[in-house]
Write a protein that holds these residues in place. Structure first.
Motif, PDB file in Angstrom:
ATOM      1  N   VAL A 274      76.446  53.619 100.379  1.00 35.66           N
ATOM      2  CA  VAL A 274      76.244  52.895  99.111  1.00 35.66           C
ATOM      3  C   VAL A 274      75.559  51.548  99.315  1.00 35.66           C
ATOM      4  N   PRO A 275      76.022  50.695 100.248  1.00 33.13           N
ATOM      5  CA  PRO A 275      75.325  49.409 100.415  1.00 33.13           C
ATOM      6  C   PRO A 275      73.893  49.546 100.921  1.00 33.13           C
ATOM      7  N   ILE A 276      73.627  50.490 101.836  1.00 38.22           N
ATOM      8  CA  ILE A 276      72.258  50.671 102.310  1.00 38.22           C
ATOM      9  C   ILE A 276      71.395  51.307 101.224  1.00 38.22           C
ATOM     10  N   HIS A 277      71.979  52.194 100.446  1.00 40.89           N
ATOM     11  CA  HIS A 277      71.276  52.758  99.294  1.00 40.89           C
ATOM     12  C   HIS A 277      70.880  51.640  98.334  1.00 40.89           C
ATOM     13  N   GLY A 278      71.791  50.707  98.097  1.00 36.71           N
ATOM     14  CA  GLY A 278      71.498  49.587  97.205  1.00 36.71           C
ATOM     15  C   GLY A 278      70.375  48.717  97.742  1.00 36.71           C
ATOM     16  N   THR A 279      70.390  48.474  99.051  1.00 34.23           N
ATOM     17  CA  THR A 279      69.337  47.662  99.667  1.00 34.23           C
ATOM     18  C   THR A 279      67.975  48.329  99.547  1.00 34.23           C
ATOM     19  N   THR A 280      67.934  49.626  99.826  1.00 31.84           N
ATOM     20  CA  THR A 280      66.677  50.364  99.757  1.00 31.84           C
ATOM     21  C   THR A 280      66.148  50.431  98.333  1.00 31.84           C
ATOM     22  N   GLN A 281      67.026  50.710  97.384  1.00 33.64           N
ATOM     23  CA  GLN A 281      66.608  50.797  95.988  1.00 33.64           C
ATOM     24  C   GLN A 281      66.207  49.442  95.432  1.00 33.64           C
ATOM     25  N   LEU A 282      66.826  48.387  95.940  1.00 41.12           N
ATOM     26  CA  LEU A 282      66.416  47.037  95.545  1.00 41.12           C
ATOM     27  C   LEU A 282      64.960  46.813  95.960  1.00 41.12           C
ATOM     28  N   ALA A 283      64.622  47.178  97.195  1.00 42.84           N
ATOM     29  CA  ALA A 283      63.243  47.034  97.670  1.00 42.84           C
ATOM     30  C   ALA A 283      62.288  47.907  96.876  1.00 42.84           C
ATOM     31  N   SER A 284      62.708  49.136  96.595  1.00 47.01           N
ATOM     32  CA  SER A 284      61.858  50.066  95.858  1.00 47.01           C
ATOM     33  C   SER A 284      61.548  49.542  94.461  1.00 47.01           C
ATOM     34  N   ASN A 285      62.571  49.049  93.785  1.00 45.78           N
ATOM     35  CA  ASN A 285      62.373  48.571  92.411  1.00 45.78           C
ATOM     36  C   ASN A 285      61.646  47.238  92.357  1.00 45.78           C
ATOM     37  N   VAL A 286      61.901  46.368  93.336  1.00 44.87           N
ATOM     38  CA  VAL A 286      61.167  45.100  93.395  1.00 44.87           C
ATOM     39  C   VAL A 286      59.672  45.377  93.578  1.00 44.87           C
ATOM     40  N   SER A 287      59.341  46.272  94.497  1.00 43.23           N
ATOM     41  CA  SER A 287      57.933  46.580  94.745  1.00 43.23           C
ATOM     42  C   SER A 287      57.283  47.217  93.526  1.00 43.23           C
ATOM     43  N   ARG A 288      58.009  48.089  92.835  1.00 38.89           N
ATOM     44  CA  ARG A 288      57.466  48.729  91.635  1.00 38.89           C
ATOM     45  C   ARG A 288      57.301  47.711  90.507  1.00 38.89           C
ATOM     46  N   LEU A 289      58.245  46.786  90.408  1.00 39.47           N
ATOM     47  CA  LEU A 289      58.174  45.741  89.387  1.00 39.47           C
ATOM     48  C   LEU A 289      56.979  44.825  89.632  1.00 39.47           C
ATOM     49  N   MET A 290      56.712  44.510  90.882  1.00 42.68           N
ATOM     50  CA  MET A 290      55.589  43.637  91.219  1.00 42.68           C
ATOM     51  C   MET A 290      54.262  44.220  90.736  1.00 42.68           C
ATOM     52  N   MET A 291      54.187  45.536  90.648  1.00 40.30           N
ATOM     53  CA  MET A 291      52.943  46.196  90.259  1.00 40.30           C
ATOM     54  C   MET A 291      52.844  46.451  88.763  1.00 40.30           C
ATOM     55  N   SER A 292      53.916  46.160  88.007  1.00 37.95           N
ATOM     56  CA  SER A 292      53.887  46.485  86.574  1.00 37.95           C
ATOM     57  C   SER A 292      54.682  45.498  85.720  1.00 37.95           C
ATOM     58  N   TYR A 293      54.934  44.275  86.235  1.00 40.80           N
ATOM     59  CA  TYR A 293      55.795  43.325  85.531  1.00 40.80           C
ATOM     60  C   TYR A 293      55.278  42.968  84.154  1.00 40.80           C
ATOM     61  N   GLN A 294      53.955  43.052  83.930  1.00 39.97           N
ATOM     62  CA  GLN A 294      53.381  42.668  82.640  1.00 39.97           C
ATOM     63  C   GLN A 294      53.797  43.605  81.505  1.00 39.97           C
ATOM     64  N   HIS A 295      54.361  44.762  81.861  1.00 36.54           N
ATOM     65  CA  HIS A 295      54.771  45.734  80.843  1.00 36.54           C
ATOM     66  C   HIS A 295      56.268  45.675  80.520  1.00 36.54           C
ATOM     67  N   VAL A 296      56.996  44.757  81.142  1.00 39.44           N
ATOM     68  CA  VAL A 296      58.444  44.668  80.909  1.00 39.44           C
ATOM     69  C   VAL A 296      58.730  44.253  79.463  1.00 39.44           C
ATOM     70  N   VAL A 297      59.672  44.941  78.836  1.00 41.67           N
ATOM     71  CA  VAL A 297      60.129  44.574  77.485  1.00 41.67           C
ATOM     72  C   VAL A 297      61.322  43.636  77.669  1.00 41.67           C
ATOM     73  N   TRP A 298      61.054  42.347  77.656  1.00 46.33           N
ATOM     74  CA  TRP A 298      62.045  41.342  78.033  1.00 46.33           C
ATOM     75  C   TRP A 298      63.196  41.227  77.042  1.00 46.33           C
ATOM     76  N   SER A 299      62.991  41.638  75.808  1.00 47.46           N
ATOM     77  CA  SER A 299      64.041  41.488  74.792  1.00 47.46           C
ATOM     78  C   SER A 299      65.276  42.328  75.098  1.00 47.46           C
ATOM     79  N   LEU A 300      65.119  43.359  75.929  1.00 45.91           N
ATOM     80  CA  LEU A 300      66.249  44.231  76.258  1.00 45.91           C
ATOM     81  C   LEU A 300      67.062  43.718  77.446  1.00 45.91           C
TER      82      LEU A 300
END
Length: 251
Positions: free
Chosen positions: A55-81
Motif C-alpha cells: 500500500v505505501p509503495i503503491h501510494g508513492t508510485t501513483q503519486l508520481a504517476s498522477n503528478v506527471s500526468r497533471l503536469m501535462m494537463s493542468y490547464q484542464h483542471v476544473v478547480w471548482s470541484l
C-alpha cells in the motif's frame, strides 16, 4: 561466492526492470483512460515487494504517476470541484487512520464494485445515487479506503464522468484529486512508521516507469475519439468492477 553474488544481483536487476515496465504499462493505461492503472498495479505489486509494503509503495508510485500526468494537463483542471474533495479527504484520513490497523477490508472491494456496476448500468439506482453522492463523500471514501485497500476503485473518475463531458477535464481533474489522495496515503504511512528508505531502489524504478508511462499515455490519448473514449471508459469501469467481484468473492 562471486557466482552467487552475480546471480543475486542479476535477479535483483531483473526484478527492478520488471517493476519499471509494469509501472510504465499501468501509467500508460491511466494516461489514456484516466483510470485502471492503479488497480492493475495494486494487484501485481505483491510480486515485487512484501505484502506490508504494497500500500505505501503503491501510494508513492501513483503519486508520481498522477503528478506527471497533471503536469501535462493542468490547464484542464476544473478547480471548482477541488475544495469539496479536499474536505472529504481530510475527513477520510481522520476517520480511517484511527482504525487502520484493526479495520477488516474483506468486503470493501466488493461493495465498491457493486456500487460501480449499479451506478453505471441501473438508471433508477443512478438517479438515487446522484441525490446523495458528492465530491465530499467521494473524497472521504477514495482517500480513507485507499489507506486500507491501496486502490479502492475508480470512484472519483466515475463521478467526474457524470459531472464533466470533456475528456481532458476528466483526466486532468482526476489526476489532481488522486495526487491529493496518494499524498495523504504516503504521509499517513510515514507518520505510522513505515520506512520508505528501506525500499528506495524499487521505489525509484517504479517512479521512473510511472513518469515514462504518463508521457506515452498522454500522447496516445489524443488519438482516441472523445465519444468513443467515454464509451470505452464506461466499459473499462465495468470490467474493473467485475474483476474485483471475481477476485474477492471467489478467492
Amino acid at each position: 561466492m562471486i557466482d552467487s553474488l552475480s546471480t543475486i544481483l542479476t535477479g535483483i536487476t531483473l526484478n527492478y526492470l520488471s517493476l519499471f515496465f509494469l509501472t510504465t504499462f499501468t501509467s500508460i493505461i491511466a494516461g489514456v483512460f484516466g483510470l485502471g492503472g492503479g488497480l492493475i498495479l495494486a494487484v501485481t505489486l505483491p510480486w515485487f515487494v512484501p505484502v506490508n509494503a504494497v500500500v505505501p509503495i503503491h501510494g508513492t508510485t501513483q503519486l508520481a504517476s498522477n503528478v506527471s500526468r497533471l503536469m501535462m494537463s493542468y490547464q484542464h483542471v476544473v478547480w471548482s470541484l477541488v475544495p469539496q474533495f479536499v474536505i472529504g479527504s481530510l475527513a477520510g484520513v481522520a476517520l480511517f487512520s484511527l482504525v487502520l490497523t484493526n479495520l477488516s477490508s474483506q468486503y470493501i472491494p466488493v461493495i465498491i464494485a457493486i456500487y460501480l456496476l449499479l451506478s453505471l448500468w441501473v438508471k433508477s439506482v443512478d438517479r438515487l445515487l446522484s441525490k446523495i453522492e458528492s465530491f465530499y463523500l467521494v473524497g472521504m471514501l477514495q482517500t480513507g479506503l485507499g489507506l486500507v485497500v491501496g486502490a479502492p476503485g475508480p470512484l472519483t473518475v466515475t463521478l467526474l464522468m457524470k459531472k464533466l463531458s470533456h475528456r481532458e477535464q476528466i483526466i486532468a481533474t482526476a489526476s489532481l484529486l488522486m495526487v491529493l489522495v496518494n499524498f495523504a496515503k504516503v504521509a499517513t504511512y510515514a507518520t505510522l512508521g513505515f520506512v520508505f528508505w528501506d525500499y528506495l531502489s524499487p521505489i525509484i524504478f517504479a517512479i521512473l516507469g510511472a513518469f515514462f508511462g504518463s508521457y506515452i499515455g498522454t500522447k496516445l490519448r489524443g488519438k482516441v475519439d472523445p465519444l468513443r473514449f467515454l464509451h470505452l471508459l464506461k466499459w473499462l469501469l465495468t470490467l474493473l468492477a467485475l474483476q474485483i467481484l471475481i477476485r474477492f468473492s471467489f478467492f
